[in-house]
Design an enzyme around this catalytic site. Structure first.
Site, mmCIF file in Angstrom:
data_model
loop_
_atom_site.group_PDB
_atom_site.id
_atom_site.type_symbol
_atom_site.label_atom_id
_atom_site.label_comp_id
_atom_site.label_asym_id
_atom_site.label_seq_id
_atom_site.Cartn_x
_atom_site.Cartn_y
_atom_site.Cartn_z
ATOM 1 N N GLU A 122 7.032 2.185 -12.704
ATOM 2 C CA GLU A 122 7.703 2.751 -11.707
ATOM 3 C C GLU A 122 6.854 3.841 -10.660
ATOM 4 O OE1 GLU A 122 11.295 2.558 -10.281
ATOM 5 O OE2 GLU A 122 9.906 3.298 -8.818
ATOM 6 N N VAL A 125 4.108 3.680 -7.648
ATOM 7 C CA VAL A 125 4.186 3.528 -6.233
ATOM 8 C C VAL A 125 5.018 4.648 -6.010
ATOM 9 C CG1 VAL A 125 4.667 2.404 -4.038
ATOM 10 C CG2 VAL A 125 3.706 1.115 -5.872
ATOM 11 N N GLY A 127 5.294 8.076 -6.848
ATOM 12 C CA GLY A 127 5.463 8.980 -7.395
ATOM 13 C C GLY A 127 6.772 9.009 -8.050
ATOM 14 N N ILE A 129 9.477 8.820 -6.357
ATOM 15 C CA ILE A 129 10.539 8.141 -5.525
ATOM 16 C C ILE A 129 10.708 6.746 -6.454
ATOM 17 C CG2 ILE A 129 11.005 6.964 -3.387
ATOM 18 C CD1 ILE A 129 8.836 8.706 -2.061
ATOM 19 N N GLU A 183 -9.165 15.021 -2.971
ATOM 20 C CA GLU A 183 -10.057 15.074 -4.003
ATOM 21 C C GLU A 183 -11.306 15.440 -3.419
ATOM 22 O OE1 GLU A 183 -9.612 13.696 -7.175
ATOM 23 O OE2 GLU A 183 -7.473 13.204 -6.875
ATOM 24 N N LYS A 198 -0.918 0.407 -3.366
ATOM 25 C CA LYS A 198 0.574 0.673 -3.474
ATOM 26 C C LYS A 198 1.234 -0.597 -2.467
ATOM 27 C CE LYS A 198 0.163 5.504 -4.359
ATOM 28 N NZ LYS A 198 -0.071 7.016 -3.612
ATOM 29 N N GLY A 295 2.108 14.301 -7.639
ATOM 30 C CA GLY A 295 2.240 15.852 -8.391
ATOM 31 C C GLY A 295 2.612 15.633 -9.691
HETATM 32 N N1 NAP Z 1 -1.771 12.891 -10.181
HETATM 33 C C1 NAP Z 1 -0.801 12.368 -9.541
HETATM 34 O O1 NAP Z 1 -0.088 12.811 -8.706
HETATM 35 C C2 NAP Z 1 -0.554 10.770 -9.849
HETATM 36 C C3 NAP Z 1 0.491 10.227 -9.107
HETATM 37 C C4 NAP Z 1 0.883 8.997 -9.264
HETATM 38 C C5 NAP Z 1 0.321 8.155 -10.070
HETATM 39 N N2 NAP Z 1 -0.873 8.778 -10.533
HETATM 40 C C6 NAP Z 1 -1.731 7.684 -11.537
HETATM 41 O O2 NAP Z 1 -1.486 8.241 -12.814
HETATM 42 C C7 NAP Z 1 -2.801 8.077 -13.513
HETATM 43 C C8 NAP Z 1 -3.288 9.225 -14.311
HETATM 44 O O3 NAP Z 1 -3.406 10.263 -13.091
HETATM 45 P P1 NAP Z 1 -3.781 11.946 -13.562
HETATM 46 O O4 NAP Z 1 -3.817 12.491 -12.271
HETATM 47 O O5 NAP Z 1 -2.898 12.417 -14.675
HETATM 48 O O6 NAP Z 1 -5.258 11.677 -13.974
HETATM 49 P P2 NAP Z 1 -6.255 12.629 -14.843
HETATM 50 O O7 NAP Z 1 -5.707 14.064 -14.692
HETATM 51 O O8 NAP Z 1 -7.718 12.781 -14.496
HETATM 52 O O9 NAP Z 1 -5.929 12.374 -16.361
HETATM 53 C C9 NAP Z 1 -6.434 11.349 -17.030
HETATM 54 C C10 NAP Z 1 -6.616 11.577 -18.499
HETATM 55 O O10 NAP Z 1 -6.952 10.640 -19.285
HETATM 56 C C11 NAP Z 1 -8.160 10.991 -19.966
HETATM 57 N N3 NAP Z 1 -8.944 9.578 -20.161
HETATM 58 C C12 NAP Z 1 -9.698 9.095 -19.227
HETATM 59 N N4 NAP Z 1 -10.201 7.977 -19.595
HETATM 60 C C13 NAP Z 1 -9.717 7.858 -20.903
HETATM 61 C C14 NAP Z 1 -10.031 7.089 -22.119
HETATM 62 N N5 NAP Z 1 -10.923 5.927 -21.953
HETATM 63 N N6 NAP Z 1 -9.537 7.388 -23.549
HETATM 64 C C15 NAP Z 1 -8.615 8.456 -23.414
HETATM 65 N N7 NAP Z 1 -8.369 9.255 -22.639
HETATM 66 C C16 NAP Z 1 -9.099 9.077 -21.282
HETATM 67 C C17 NAP Z 1 -8.858 11.865 -19.162
HETATM 68 O O11 NAP Z 1 -9.758 12.599 -19.838
HETATM 69 P P3 NAP Z 1 -10.925 13.423 -18.947
HETATM 70 O O12 NAP Z 1 -10.472 14.385 -17.982
HETATM 71 O O13 NAP Z 1 -11.716 13.983 -20.360
HETATM 72 O O14 NAP Z 1 -11.770 12.323 -18.561
HETATM 73 C C18 NAP Z 1 -7.679 12.809 -18.541
HETATM 74 O O15 NAP Z 1 -7.214 13.776 -19.679
HETATM 75 C C19 NAP Z 1 -4.007 7.421 -12.715
HETATM 76 O O16 NAP Z 1 -3.945 5.995 -12.835
HETATM 77 C C20 NAP Z 1 -3.199 8.181 -11.134
HETATM 78 O O17 NAP Z 1 -3.575 6.997 -10.327
HETATM 79 C C21 NAP Z 1 -1.241 10.087 -10.432
#
Ligand code: NAP
Length: 412
Positions: A122, A125, A127, A129, A183, A198, A295
Protein backbone atom coordinates in the site's frame (compact mmCIF):
# COMPACT_ATOMS: atom_id res chain seq x y z
CA UNK A 1 1.94 -12.37 15.76
CA UNK A 2 5.74 -12.23 15.61
CA UNK A 3 7.19 -9.83 13.08
CA UNK A 4 10.48 -8.41 11.83
CA UNK A 5 11.43 -5.11 10.24
CA UNK A 6 14.15 -5.06 7.57
CA UNK A 7 15.60 -1.52 7.28
CA UNK A 8 15.22 0.77 10.28
CA UNK A 9 15.40 4.14 8.53
CA UNK A 10 12.72 6.82 8.21
CA UNK A 11 9.85 4.46 7.43
CA UNK A 12 11.03 1.39 9.37
CA UNK A 13 11.42 3.43 12.56
CA UNK A 14 8.04 5.07 11.85
CA UNK A 15 6.42 1.62 11.63
CA UNK A 16 7.89 0.64 15.02
CA UNK A 17 6.58 3.93 16.43
CA UNK A 18 3.03 3.48 15.05
CA UNK A 19 2.91 -0.16 16.27
CA UNK A 20 3.82 1.06 19.75
CA UNK A 21 1.66 4.21 19.75
CA UNK A 22 -1.48 2.42 18.46
CA UNK A 23 -0.83 -0.93 20.17
CA UNK A 24 -4.22 -1.15 21.94
CA UNK A 25 -6.16 -0.20 18.87
CA UNK A 26 -4.27 -2.80 16.78
CA UNK A 27 -4.93 -5.56 19.34
CA UNK A 28 -8.64 -4.67 19.24
CA UNK A 29 -8.72 -4.81 15.44
CA UNK A 30 -6.62 -7.94 14.99
CA UNK A 31 -7.33 -9.88 18.17
CA UNK A 32 -3.62 -10.13 19.01
CA UNK A 33 -0.57 -7.87 19.27
CA UNK A 34 2.13 -7.45 16.60
CA UNK A 35 5.38 -8.22 18.42
CA UNK A 36 8.67 -7.10 16.89
CA UNK A 37 11.15 -9.94 17.34
CA UNK A 38 13.94 -8.66 15.03
CA UNK A 39 15.09 -5.48 13.38
CA UNK A 40 17.56 -6.07 10.54
CA UNK A 41 19.75 -3.10 9.64
CA UNK A 42 23.26 -2.32 8.47
CA UNK A 43 24.15 -0.03 11.33
CA UNK A 44 25.88 -1.32 14.46
CA UNK A 45 23.56 0.20 17.01
CA UNK A 46 19.96 1.35 17.33
CA UNK A 47 19.95 2.51 20.97
CA UNK A 48 16.22 1.99 21.54
CA UNK A 49 16.22 -1.50 19.96
CA UNK A 50 19.71 -2.98 20.41
CA UNK A 51 18.16 -6.05 22.08
CA UNK A 52 16.48 -7.10 18.81
CA UNK A 53 18.93 -5.62 16.26
CA UNK A 54 20.42 -8.25 13.93
CA UNK A 55 22.62 -8.20 10.82
CA UNK A 56 21.97 -11.70 9.52
CA UNK A 57 18.91 -12.10 7.30
CA UNK A 58 18.84 -15.89 7.69
CA UNK A 59 17.74 -15.49 11.34
CA UNK A 60 14.45 -14.03 10.08
CA UNK A 61 14.17 -16.43 7.18
CA UNK A 62 14.69 -19.52 9.31
CA UNK A 63 12.70 -18.55 12.38
CA UNK A 64 9.37 -20.43 12.23
CA UNK A 65 7.85 -17.99 14.75
CA UNK A 66 8.18 -15.09 12.31
CA UNK A 67 4.95 -14.89 10.31
CA UNK A 68 5.25 -11.34 9.00
CA UNK A 69 8.15 -9.24 7.69
CA UNK A 70 8.14 -5.52 6.95
CA UNK A 71 10.61 -4.50 4.23
CA UNK A 72 11.58 -0.83 4.44
CA UNK A 73 15.19 -0.99 3.21
CA UNK A 74 14.47 0.40 -0.24
CA UNK A 75 16.18 -0.42 -3.56
CA UNK A 76 15.80 -3.58 -5.62
CA UNK A 77 18.70 -5.67 -4.31
CA UNK A 78 18.83 -7.37 -1.87
CA UNK A 79 15.20 -6.42 -1.09
CA UNK A 80 13.88 -8.59 -3.96
CA UNK A 81 15.89 -11.67 -2.99
CA UNK A 82 14.95 -11.32 0.69
CA UNK A 83 11.23 -10.86 -0.03
CA UNK A 84 11.23 -13.79 -2.46
CA UNK A 85 12.86 -16.10 0.07
CA UNK A 86 10.40 -15.05 2.78
CA UNK A 87 7.35 -15.60 0.54
CA UNK A 88 8.71 -19.01 -0.46
CA UNK A 89 8.67 -19.87 3.25
CA UNK A 90 5.02 -18.76 3.44
CA UNK A 91 5.73 -15.60 5.47
CA UNK A 92 3.64 -12.50 4.76
CA UNK A 93 5.62 -9.50 3.51
CA UNK A 94 4.66 -5.83 3.64
CA UNK A 95 6.75 -3.25 1.79
CA UNK A 96 6.89 0.51 1.18
CA UNK A 97 9.45 0.00 -1.59
CA UNK A 98 8.09 1.18 -4.98
CA UNK A 99 11.32 0.24 -6.79
CA UNK A 100 10.98 -3.45 -5.93
CA UNK A 101 7.19 -3.47 -6.52
CA UNK A 102 7.59 -1.85 -9.94
CA UNK A 103 10.52 -4.01 -11.05
CA UNK A 104 9.57 -7.39 -9.52
CA UNK A 105 5.96 -7.05 -8.29
CA UNK A 106 4.37 -9.63 -10.56
CA UNK A 107 6.90 -12.37 -9.64
CA UNK A 108 6.47 -11.61 -5.94
CA UNK A 109 2.67 -11.60 -6.21
CA UNK A 110 2.74 -14.97 -8.01
CA UNK A 111 5.05 -16.43 -5.38
CA UNK A 112 2.75 -15.19 -2.60
CA UNK A 113 -0.21 -16.86 -4.33
CA UNK A 114 1.73 -20.14 -4.74
CA UNK A 115 2.58 -20.18 -1.03
CA UNK A 116 -0.80 -18.90 0.21
CA UNK A 117 0.66 -15.88 1.96
CA UNK A 118 0.36 -12.16 1.19
CA UNK A 119 2.56 -9.52 -0.36
CA UNK A 120 1.20 -6.05 0.42
CA UNK A 121 2.54 -2.72 -0.87
CA UNK A 122 0.00 0.00 0.00
CA UNK A 123 2.70 2.52 1.00
CA UNK A 124 4.57 2.19 -2.32
CA UNK A 125 2.22 4.68 -4.00
CA UNK A 126 0.83 7.82 -2.40
CA UNK A 127 2.43 7.27 1.05
CA UNK A 128 -0.43 7.61 3.53
CA UNK A 129 -3.15 7.72 0.83
CA UNK A 130 -4.94 4.35 0.61
CA UNK A 131 -4.99 4.10 -3.18
CA UNK A 132 -3.96 0.47 -3.75
CA UNK A 133 -6.64 -0.97 -1.50
CA UNK A 134 -9.22 1.51 -2.83
CA UNK A 135 -8.61 0.30 -6.39
CA UNK A 136 -8.62 -3.36 -5.31
CA UNK A 137 -11.64 -3.34 -2.97
CA UNK A 138 -13.78 -0.27 -3.42
CA UNK A 139 -13.54 -0.02 -7.20
CA UNK A 140 -13.53 -3.76 -7.86
CA UNK A 141 -16.82 -3.45 -9.74
CA UNK A 142 -15.80 -0.42 -11.78
CA UNK A 143 -14.23 -0.15 -15.20
CA UNK A 144 -11.55 2.40 -14.36
CA UNK A 145 -11.04 4.68 -17.34
CA UNK A 146 -8.49 7.09 -15.89
CA UNK A 147 -6.16 7.56 -12.93
CA UNK A 148 -4.25 10.83 -12.86
CA UNK A 149 -2.20 11.87 -9.88
CA UNK A 150 0.21 14.27 -8.31
CA UNK A 151 2.35 11.49 -6.89
CA UNK A 152 5.57 13.18 -5.83
CA UNK A 153 5.65 15.65 -2.94
CA UNK A 154 9.12 17.04 -3.74
CA UNK A 155 8.23 18.22 -7.24
CA UNK A 156 4.86 19.50 -6.08
CA UNK A 157 6.56 21.49 -3.34
CA UNK A 158 9.01 23.00 -5.86
CA UNK A 159 6.26 23.93 -8.36
CA UNK A 160 4.11 25.42 -5.58
CA UNK A 161 7.03 27.50 -4.25
CA UNK A 162 7.97 28.69 -7.75
CA UNK A 163 4.44 30.01 -8.17
CA UNK A 164 4.37 31.64 -4.72
CA UNK A 165 7.80 33.31 -4.98
CA UNK A 166 8.26 33.84 -8.72
CA UNK A 167 11.76 32.32 -8.36
CA UNK A 168 13.37 30.06 -10.96
CA UNK A 169 13.68 26.27 -10.82
CA UNK A 170 17.36 26.00 -9.76
CA UNK A 171 16.98 28.48 -6.91
CA UNK A 172 13.79 26.83 -5.65
CA UNK A 173 15.39 23.37 -5.80
CA UNK A 174 18.37 24.60 -3.74
CA UNK A 175 15.98 26.05 -1.16
CA UNK A 176 13.99 22.76 -1.04
CA UNK A 177 17.24 20.83 -0.51
CA UNK A 178 18.23 23.16 2.34
CA UNK A 179 14.86 22.57 4.02
CA UNK A 180 15.07 18.79 3.56
CA UNK A 181 12.17 18.61 1.06
CA UNK A 182 14.47 17.45 -1.75
CA UNK A 183 17.32 14.91 -1.74
CA UNK A 184 20.91 16.03 -2.37
CA UNK A 185 20.68 13.88 -5.53
CA UNK A 186 17.17 14.94 -6.61
CA UNK A 187 17.12 13.23 -10.01
CA UNK A 188 14.66 10.44 -9.17
CA UNK A 189 12.09 13.05 -8.10
CA UNK A 190 12.64 15.96 -10.49
CA UNK A 191 13.29 13.86 -13.60
CA UNK A 192 9.99 12.06 -13.04
CA UNK A 193 11.24 8.50 -12.39
CA UNK A 194 9.66 8.26 -8.93
CA UNK A 195 6.31 9.34 -10.41
CA UNK A 196 6.82 6.97 -13.33
CA UNK A 197 7.32 3.94 -11.02
CA UNK A 198 4.18 4.84 -9.06
CA UNK A 199 2.23 5.38 -12.29
CA UNK A 200 3.32 1.93 -13.50
CA UNK A 201 2.09 0.37 -10.23
CA UNK A 202 -1.26 2.17 -10.57
CA UNK A 203 -1.67 1.00 -14.18
CA UNK A 204 -0.78 -2.57 -13.18
CA UNK A 205 -3.34 -2.44 -10.35
CA UNK A 206 -6.05 -0.95 -12.57
CA UNK A 207 -5.48 -3.25 -15.55
CA UNK A 208 -4.69 -6.44 -13.61
CA UNK A 209 -1.65 -6.98 -15.85
CA UNK A 210 1.98 -5.99 -15.68
CA UNK A 211 3.34 -2.69 -16.87
CA UNK A 212 6.96 -1.49 -16.82
CA UNK A 213 7.77 2.08 -15.87
CA UNK A 214 10.39 2.11 -18.64
CA UNK A 215 7.50 1.90 -21.15
CA UNK A 216 5.87 5.08 -19.83
CA UNK A 217 6.84 8.37 -21.50
CA UNK A 218 8.51 10.33 -18.68
CA UNK A 219 9.45 13.98 -18.52
CA UNK A 220 10.41 15.77 -15.30
CA UNK A 221 10.23 19.40 -14.20
CA UNK A 222 13.82 20.58 -14.88
CA UNK A 223 12.68 22.62 -17.89
CA UNK A 224 9.80 24.37 -16.13
CA UNK A 225 10.91 28.00 -15.81
CA UNK A 226 9.70 31.06 -13.94
CA UNK A 227 8.41 32.31 -17.34
CA UNK A 228 6.23 29.19 -17.71
CA UNK A 229 4.91 29.80 -14.21
CA UNK A 230 4.12 33.43 -15.13
CA UNK A 231 2.05 32.20 -18.11
CA UNK A 232 0.28 29.68 -15.86
CA UNK A 233 -0.61 32.49 -13.48
CA UNK A 234 -1.99 34.64 -16.34
CA UNK A 235 -4.10 31.70 -17.47
CA UNK A 236 -5.35 30.99 -13.91
CA UNK A 237 -3.78 27.55 -14.07
CA UNK A 238 -1.25 25.58 -12.04
CA UNK A 239 1.63 23.54 -13.42
CA UNK A 240 1.80 20.11 -11.80
CA UNK A 241 3.87 16.98 -12.47
CA UNK A 242 1.22 14.40 -13.34
CA UNK A 243 1.39 10.65 -13.66
CA UNK A 244 -1.57 9.58 -15.75
CA UNK A 245 -3.04 6.37 -17.14
CA UNK A 246 -6.10 5.94 -19.29
CA UNK A 247 -7.91 2.88 -20.58
CA UNK A 248 -9.90 3.32 -23.78
CA UNK A 249 -11.41 0.27 -25.50
CA UNK A 250 -8.70 -2.19 -24.37
CA UNK A 251 -5.95 0.30 -25.18
CA UNK A 252 -3.74 1.83 -22.50
CA UNK A 253 -2.30 5.31 -22.53
CA UNK A 254 0.14 6.64 -19.94
CA UNK A 255 2.55 9.51 -19.40
CA UNK A 256 4.45 11.44 -16.76
CA UNK A 257 4.91 15.14 -17.53
CA UNK A 258 4.40 18.64 -16.16
CA UNK A 259 0.94 19.75 -17.20
CA UNK A 260 -1.06 22.98 -16.92
CA UNK A 261 -4.24 22.20 -15.03
CA UNK A 262 -7.34 24.36 -14.85
CA UNK A 263 -9.04 25.62 -11.68
CA UNK A 264 -11.99 23.27 -12.25
CA UNK A 265 -9.73 20.21 -11.99
CA UNK A 266 -9.77 18.80 -8.43
CA UNK A 267 -5.98 18.40 -8.66
CA UNK A 268 -5.59 22.19 -8.99
CA UNK A 269 -5.76 22.70 -5.22
CA UNK A 270 -3.16 20.06 -4.35
CA UNK A 271 -0.30 22.25 -3.10
CA UNK A 272 3.06 21.77 -1.41
CA UNK A 273 4.14 18.30 -0.35
CA UNK A 274 0.62 16.91 -0.62
CA UNK A 275 -0.44 14.31 -3.19
CA UNK A 276 -3.78 13.94 -4.96
CA UNK A 277 -5.06 11.09 -7.10
CA UNK A 278 -8.09 11.57 -9.36
CA UNK A 279 -9.80 8.31 -10.31
CA UNK A 280 -12.48 8.02 -12.98
CA UNK A 281 -14.73 4.97 -13.29
CA UNK A 282 -17.45 4.21 -15.82
CA UNK A 283 -20.24 4.23 -13.19
CA UNK A 284 -18.43 5.96 -10.35
CA UNK A 285 -17.66 9.18 -12.23
CA UNK A 286 -14.76 11.14 -10.74
CA UNK A 287 -13.38 10.84 -7.20
CA UNK A 288 -10.20 12.17 -5.67
CA UNK A 289 -7.96 10.89 -2.91
CA UNK A 290 -5.86 13.51 -1.15
CA UNK A 291 -3.24 13.44 1.59
CA UNK A 292 0.39 13.11 2.60
CA UNK A 293 2.16 11.15 -0.11
CA UNK A 294 5.35 10.66 1.91
CA UNK A 295 6.85 11.30 5.35
CA UNK A 296 7.65 9.05 8.28
CA UNK A 297 4.32 8.64 10.08
CA UNK A 298 1.83 8.95 7.16
CA UNK A 299 3.77 6.30 5.20
CA UNK A 300 4.23 4.14 8.30
CA UNK A 301 0.49 4.36 8.88
CA UNK A 302 -0.12 2.83 5.43
CA UNK A 303 2.43 0.10 6.19
CA UNK A 304 0.60 -0.65 9.45
CA UNK A 305 -2.72 -0.92 7.56
CA UNK A 306 -1.02 -3.67 5.50
CA UNK A 307 0.27 -5.32 8.68
CA UNK A 308 -3.29 -5.47 9.99
CA UNK A 309 -4.52 -6.89 6.68
CA UNK A 310 -1.81 -9.57 6.87
CA UNK A 311 -2.85 -10.48 10.41
CA UNK A 312 -6.50 -10.70 9.34
CA UNK A 313 -5.74 -12.82 6.27
CA UNK A 314 -3.17 -15.07 7.88
CA UNK A 315 -4.09 -18.28 6.19
CA UNK A 316 -4.76 -17.37 2.57
CA UNK A 317 -3.57 -15.27 -0.35
CA UNK A 318 -5.82 -12.26 -0.65
CA UNK A 319 -5.17 -11.58 -4.32
CA UNK A 320 -4.12 -7.93 -4.34
CA UNK A 321 -1.95 -7.36 -7.39
CA UNK A 322 -1.66 -8.29 -11.05
CA UNK A 323 -0.64 -11.07 -13.44
CA UNK A 324 2.69 -11.47 -15.21
CA UNK A 325 1.13 -10.74 -18.62
CA UNK A 326 2.60 -7.53 -20.03
CA UNK A 327 0.34 -4.80 -21.29
CA UNK A 328 1.27 -2.59 -24.19
CA UNK A 329 1.17 1.14 -23.72
CA UNK A 330 0.25 3.25 -26.73
CA UNK A 331 2.97 5.65 -27.95
CA UNK A 332 3.06 9.15 -26.43
CA UNK A 333 2.04 10.58 -29.82
CA UNK A 334 -1.42 9.10 -29.43
CA UNK A 335 -2.19 11.10 -26.27
CA UNK A 336 -4.18 14.29 -26.83
CA UNK A 337 -3.71 17.62 -24.99
CA UNK A 338 -4.09 21.31 -25.43
CA UNK A 339 -0.70 23.06 -25.48
CA UNK A 340 0.54 26.40 -24.30
CA UNK A 341 3.05 27.47 -26.94
CA UNK A 342 5.49 30.31 -26.30
CA UNK A 343 6.07 31.95 -29.66
CA UNK A 344 8.98 34.24 -30.55
CA UNK A 345 8.06 37.90 -31.16
CA UNK A 346 4.76 39.73 -30.78
CA UNK A 347 1.37 38.40 -31.93
CA UNK A 348 0.60 41.12 -34.54
CA UNK A 349 0.15 39.57 -37.97
CA UNK A 350 0.43 36.00 -36.61
CA UNK A 351 -3.24 35.06 -36.26
CA UNK A 352 -3.62 33.34 -39.61
CA UNK A 353 -0.52 31.15 -39.26
CA UNK A 354 -1.36 30.20 -35.67
CA UNK A 355 -4.90 29.31 -36.73
CA UNK A 356 -3.62 27.17 -39.61
CA UNK A 357 -1.50 24.97 -37.35
CA UNK A 358 -2.96 25.15 -33.86
CA UNK A 359 -6.57 26.39 -33.71
CA UNK A 360 -9.82 24.98 -35.03
CA UNK A 361 -12.31 27.06 -37.01
CA UNK A 362 -14.35 29.22 -34.66
CA UNK A 363 -11.81 29.15 -31.79
CA UNK A 364 -11.11 32.53 -30.29
CA UNK A 365 -7.80 34.30 -30.81
CA UNK A 366 -6.47 35.09 -27.35
CA UNK A 367 -2.72 35.73 -27.25
CA UNK A 368 -1.25 35.88 -23.75
CA UNK A 369 1.25 38.67 -23.07
CA UNK A 370 3.49 38.81 -20.01
CA UNK A 371 4.04 42.19 -18.38
CA UNK A 372 7.25 43.79 -19.65
CA UNK A 373 8.07 41.08 -22.23
CA UNK A 374 8.10 41.99 -25.90
CA UNK A 375 10.17 39.07 -27.16
CA UNK A 376 7.46 36.39 -26.95
CA UNK A 377 3.76 35.70 -26.51
CA UNK A 378 1.72 32.65 -25.54
CA UNK A 379 -1.23 30.87 -27.17
CA UNK A 380 -3.30 27.97 -25.90
CA UNK A 381 -3.90 25.58 -28.78
CA UNK A 382 -7.02 23.49 -29.23
CA UNK A 383 -6.88 19.78 -28.33
CA UNK A 384 -4.49 17.90 -30.62
CA UNK A 385 -2.79 14.53 -30.70
CA UNK A 386 0.80 14.86 -29.48
CA UNK A 387 2.17 13.49 -32.79
CA UNK A 388 0.19 16.11 -34.79
CA UNK A 389 1.34 18.83 -32.44
CA UNK A 390 5.03 18.08 -33.02
CA UNK A 391 4.52 17.91 -36.79
CA UNK A 392 2.60 21.18 -36.84
CA UNK A 393 5.08 22.85 -34.56
CA UNK A 394 7.93 22.03 -36.93
CA UNK A 395 5.99 23.15 -40.02
CA UNK A 396 4.94 26.37 -38.27
CA UNK A 397 8.56 27.22 -37.39
CA UNK A 398 9.75 26.45 -40.93
CA UNK A 399 7.00 28.49 -42.59
CA UNK A 400 7.02 31.55 -40.33
CA UNK A 401 10.67 31.63 -39.25
CA UNK A 402 9.36 32.17 -35.71
CA UNK A 403 10.66 29.85 -32.99
CA UNK A 404 8.45 28.20 -30.42
CA UNK A 405 10.65 28.68 -27.35
CA UNK A 406 8.85 26.19 -25.16
CA UNK A 407 5.54 24.39 -24.82
CA UNK A 408 3.54 22.93 -21.95
CA UNK A 409 0.78 20.38 -22.20
CA UNK A 410 -2.57 21.42 -20.72
CA UNK A 411 -5.71 19.61 -19.55
CA UNK A 412 -9.14 21.20 -19.63
N1 NAP B 1 10.69 8.40 3.16
C1 NAP B 1 9.46 8.45 2.69
O1 NAP B 1 8.71 9.43 2.91
C2 NAP B 1 8.91 7.29 1.88
C3 NAP B 1 7.57 7.33 1.47
C4 NAP B 1 7.03 6.26 0.76
C5 NAP B 1 7.85 5.17 0.46
N2 NAP B 1 9.15 5.18 0.86
C6 NAP B 1 9.97 4.01 0.51
O2 NAP B 1 10.28 3.28 1.69
C7 NAP B 1 11.57 2.67 1.58
C8 NAP B 1 12.42 3.12 2.75
O3 NAP B 1 12.57 4.53 2.69
P1 NAP B 1 13.24 5.36 3.88
O4 NAP B 1 12.99 6.78 3.57
O5 NAP B 1 12.83 4.81 5.19
O6 NAP B 1 14.80 5.02 3.61
P2 NAP B 1 15.99 5.14 4.66
O7 NAP B 1 15.70 6.18 5.68
O8 NAP B 1 17.25 5.25 3.86
O9 NAP B 1 15.96 3.72 5.42
C9 NAP B 1 16.44 2.53 4.87
C10 NAP B 1 17.08 1.75 6.00
O10 NAP B 1 17.39 0.44 5.54
C11 NAP B 1 18.76 0.16 5.87
N3 NAP B 1 19.28 -0.77 4.85
C12 NAP B 1 19.57 -0.51 3.56
N4 NAP B 1 20.00 -1.62 2.96
C13 NAP B 1 19.99 -2.61 3.89
C14 NAP B 1 20.35 -3.98 3.89
N5 NAP B 1 20.84 -4.58 2.80
N6 NAP B 1 20.21 -4.68 5.03
C15 NAP B 1 19.76 -4.09 6.15
N7 NAP B 1 19.41 -2.79 6.23
C16 NAP B 1 19.52 -2.06 5.11
C17 NAP B 1 19.45 1.50 5.82
O11 NAP B 1 20.65 1.49 6.51
P3 NAP B 1 21.76 2.63 6.17
O12 NAP B 1 21.12 3.94 6.49
O13 NAP B 1 22.87 2.31 7.09
O14 NAP B 1 22.07 2.49 4.72
C18 NAP B 1 18.40 2.39 6.49
O15 NAP B 1 18.47 2.31 7.89
C19 NAP B 1 12.11 3.11 0.21
O16 NAP B 1 11.82 2.09 -0.72
C20 NAP B 1 11.32 4.35 -0.11
O17 NAP B 1 11.16 4.56 -1.51
C21 NAP B 1 9.69 6.20 1.57
Amino acid sequence: MQAAIMGYGTIGSGVAEVLEENREQIVKKVGEGIELKYILDIRDSIPEHNDILIHDFSLIENDPEIELVIETMGGIHPAYEYIMRLLEKGKHVVTSNKAVVDACGSKLIRTASEHQCNFYFEASVGGGIPVIRTIYHNYAGEKLTEITGILNGTTNYILTKMRESGAGFAETLREAQKLGYAEQDPSSDIDGFDTSRKTAILLSMASGNRCRHEDIYTEGIRDVSDIDIAYARKLSRNIRLLGSVQAVEEKYFAYVAPVLIARADPLYMVDGVFNGIRIVGNCLGTTMLYGMGAGKLPTASAVVSDIIAAARHKSHFQGIGWSEKMIEIEPMGSNAFRYLIRVEGMPDGMEQDIREYFLEDGSSWEPVLLDGRTDEFGIMTDVMFESDFHENRQEFEEKTGRRIFHFLRALG
